[in-house]
Design a protein around this motif. Structure first.
Motif, short mmCIF file in Angstrom:
data_model
loop_
_atom_site.label_atom_id
_atom_site.label_comp_id
_atom_site.label_asym_id
_atom_site.label_seq_id
_atom_site.Cartn_x
_atom_site.Cartn_y
_atom_site.Cartn_z
N GLY A 108 0.78 -1.23 0.00
CA GLY A 108 0.00 0.00 0.00
C GLY A 108 0.81 1.27 0.00
N SER A 109 2.11 1.18 0.29
CA SER A 109 2.95 2.38 0.29
C SER A 109 4.15 2.26 -0.64
CB SER A 109 3.46 2.67 1.72
OG SER A 109 4.34 1.63 2.14
N GLY A 110 4.41 1.04 -1.14
CA GLY A 110 5.56 0.84 -2.02
C GLY A 110 6.89 0.95 -1.32
N LEU A 111 6.93 0.79 0.00
CA LEU A 111 8.20 0.86 0.73
C LEU A 111 9.09 -0.31 0.39
CD1 LEU A 111 7.20 1.90 4.38
CD2 LEU A 111 8.00 3.36 2.53
N ARG A 112 10.39 -0.09 0.47
CA ARG A 112 11.34 -1.19 0.43
C ARG A 112 11.22 -1.94 1.75
NH1 ARG A 112 14.19 3.50 -1.34
NH2 ARG A 112 14.77 3.40 -3.56
N VAL A 113 11.58 -3.23 1.76
CA VAL A 113 11.48 -4.03 2.98
C VAL A 113 12.30 -3.40 4.10
CG1 VAL A 113 11.92 -6.28 4.02
CG2 VAL A 113 11.04 -6.15 1.69
N SER A 114 13.52 -2.99 3.78
CA SER A 114 14.39 -2.40 4.81
C SER A 114 13.78 -1.13 5.39
CB SER A 114 15.77 -2.11 4.22
OG SER A 114 15.68 -1.22 3.12
N GLU A 115 13.10 -0.34 4.55
CA GLU A 115 12.49 0.90 5.02
C GLU A 115 11.36 0.61 6.01
OE1 GLU A 115 13.35 3.52 0.96
OE2 GLU A 115 11.37 2.67 1.34
N SER A 131 15.29 -11.88 6.48
CA SER A 131 15.13 -13.29 6.16
C SER A 131 13.82 -13.83 6.72
CB SER A 131 16.31 -14.10 6.69
OG SER A 131 16.40 -14.00 8.10
N THR A 132 13.40 -13.30 7.87
CA THR A 132 12.12 -13.71 8.46
C THR A 132 10.96 -13.29 7.55
OG1 THR A 132 13.01 -13.48 10.70
CG2 THR A 132 10.61 -13.45 10.47
N VAL A 133 11.04 -12.07 7.02
CA VAL A 133 10.00 -11.58 6.12
C VAL A 133 9.94 -12.43 4.86
CG1 VAL A 133 9.18 -9.58 4.81
CG2 VAL A 133 10.33 -9.24 7.00
N TYR A 134 11.10 -12.74 4.28
CA TYR A 134 11.14 -13.53 3.05
C TYR A 134 10.56 -14.93 3.29
CZ TYR A 134 14.39 -9.86 1.59
OH TYR A 134 14.97 -8.65 1.29
N ARG A 135 10.93 -15.53 4.41
CA ARG A 135 10.46 -16.89 4.71
C ARG A 135 8.94 -16.91 4.89
NH1 ARG A 135 13.10 -17.41 8.84
NH2 ARG A 135 11.49 -17.16 10.45
N ARG A 136 8.42 -15.96 5.62
CA ARG A 136 6.98 -15.91 5.82
C ARG A 136 6.24 -15.61 4.52
NH1 ARG A 136 6.60 -12.37 11.46
NH2 ARG A 136 7.68 -13.87 12.81
N PHE A 137 6.82 -14.76 3.70
CA PHE A 137 6.20 -14.42 2.42
C PHE A 137 6.02 -15.66 1.56
CE2 PHE A 137 6.68 -12.76 -2.01
CZ PHE A 137 5.51 -12.01 -2.05
N SER A 139 12.66 -19.74 -8.31
CA SER A 139 13.85 -18.95 -8.03
C SER A 139 13.75 -17.55 -8.62
CB SER A 139 15.09 -19.66 -8.59
OG SER A 139 14.95 -19.86 -10.00
N ALA A 140 12.86 -17.37 -9.60
CA ALA A 140 12.68 -16.07 -10.24
C ALA A 140 11.62 -15.21 -9.54
CB ALA A 140 12.29 -16.26 -11.70
N GLY A 141 10.96 -15.75 -8.52
CA GLY A 141 9.96 -14.98 -7.80
C GLY A 141 8.62 -15.69 -7.78
N PRO A 142 7.59 -14.98 -7.28
CA PRO A 142 7.59 -13.58 -6.85
C PRO A 142 8.45 -13.35 -5.61
CG PRO A 142 5.35 -14.40 -7.15
CD PRO A 142 6.26 -15.58 -7.15
N ARG A 143 8.96 -12.13 -5.50
CA ARG A 143 9.73 -11.72 -4.34
C ARG A 143 8.92 -10.69 -3.55
NH1 ARG A 143 14.65 -8.95 -6.86
NH2 ARG A 143 12.85 -7.78 -7.67
N VAL A 144 9.32 -10.46 -2.32
CA VAL A 144 8.65 -9.45 -1.51
C VAL A 144 8.73 -8.10 -2.20
CG1 VAL A 144 8.58 -8.28 0.73
CG2 VAL A 144 9.20 -10.69 0.62
N HIS A 145 9.88 -7.81 -2.83
CA HIS A 145 10.08 -6.53 -3.50
C HIS A 145 9.08 -6.32 -4.64
CE1 HIS A 145 12.65 -3.00 -3.84
NE2 HIS A 145 12.61 -3.12 -5.15
#
Length: 315
Positions: free
Chosen positions: A139-146, A214-220, A233-239
């Motif tokens: 909803g905001s387009g933030l990067r995961v780190s942000e 890594s926790t976010v990626y695993r849950r995703f 391996s090509a996605g989808p990714r959290v990004h």
């Protein structure tokens, strides 16, 4: 030259750059300058080429030194010194760039429903945090780190604004959010963070530290599997939630008849892009995904959309 180097470094650091590894490299340049008998404040092509292109160094190292010495040469040029400005020509070529995965609205609905209905786990906080976190990313387009770096003091729900500090390229920015996101964050503050300090992370780990990527990626990946959205391996990714946000914005603007040339700078600033190339990439992506939209604003798209060759941020 040493005094000019110090002024240059101070100027960079005062504008927000950490400039730690660069300082060490400039110290090496200062030693190179001195021991090779150079004097005055002139930078020549042969001098810089000899310093930049070490015989046993990688192209990536050459590229970093090209950028550094280009910046220093431009600094000297602004102060009236005769200098040669090196070209940044050794940028490593990206291989097999990732093609963003753009979620459909149906897939997003299924994804968020699975996030909301994940079986209760008493050993972690995913049931409380994830419904807000993943909606915020889309909803905001933030990067995961942000998103993970957000502290409670960075949230102004009265103004419906998030303060993003020290993001990519060490830039700060304000990110307005929708009423629905504001309400979800408010609920999280009123319950989970009822007694938290202002410096607490909005999305903490179970120990109170910042949640790990890594926790976010695993849950995703768990939620994708539950939503029957294939993951390779090509996605989808959290990004790709960020990519989907950008494409949805552009699609909405096209359908509403908005002037894209006026809208693009707002999207670029909102997403924290350093220039328009990353933002323009989404125009091409939007046109590829929704070719019927191009006919609605054909003249504008022909002018704005680059004919390929743009790169985009893929982290």
């Amino acid at each position: 030259m040493k005094n000019l180097l110090r002024i240059f470094i101070r100027e960079k650091q005062m504008t927000g750059f950490k400039y730690k590894t660069q300082v060490k490299e400039l110290e090496r340049f200062d030693a190179y300058y001195y021991y090779n008998g150079y004097g005055g404040t002139s930078l020549t092509k042969s001098m810089l080429d000899s310093f930049i292109y070490g015989e046993f160094e990688k192209p990536s190292t050459h590229y970093k030194k090209e950028i550094l010495m280009r910046d220093f040469a431009e600094f000297l040029g602004r102060h009236g010194y005769p200098v040669y400005v090196p070209l940044a020509k050794s940028a490593p070529q990206k291989k097999n760039p990732h093609i963003p995965y753009i979620f459909t609205q149906k897939q997003l609905y299924k994804l968020f429903m699975k996030v909301d209905s994940y079986p209760l786990e008493k050993t972690n906080n995913r049931n409380v945090l994830d419904p807000v976190l993943f909606r915020l990313l889309y909803g905001s387009g933030l990067r995961v780190s942000e998103a993970l770096n957000l502290q409670l003091q960075d949230i102004d729900l009265t103004q419906k604004v998030l303060i993003i500090r020290h993001a990519k390229n060490n830039k700060d920015r304000l990110v307005p959010i929708a009423k629905s996101l504001t309400e979800r964050i408010q609920c999280l503050l009123d319950t989970y963070h009822r007694f938290s300090a202002d410096t607490s992370f909005l999305f903490p780990s179970i120990t109170g530290n910042r949640m790990d990527k890594s926790t976010v990626y695993r849950r995703f990946r768990d939620y994708l599997l539950m939503a029957d959205i294939p993951h390779t391996s090509a996605g989808p990714r959290v990004h790709d939630l960020r990519h989907t946000f950008a494409v949805c914005c552009l699609k909405k603007w096209v359908l509403s008849g908005a002037e894209l040339m006026n809208a693009l700078p707002y999207l670029s600033a909102y997403m924290g892009h350093t220039d328009f190339r990353a933002t323009q990439y989404y125009l091409r992506l939007t046109a590829d995904l929704y070719p019927d939209l191009v006919s609605r604003t054909e003249a504008e798209f022909e002018y704005v959309i680059p004919e390929g060759g743009w790169s985009y941020e893929g982290k």
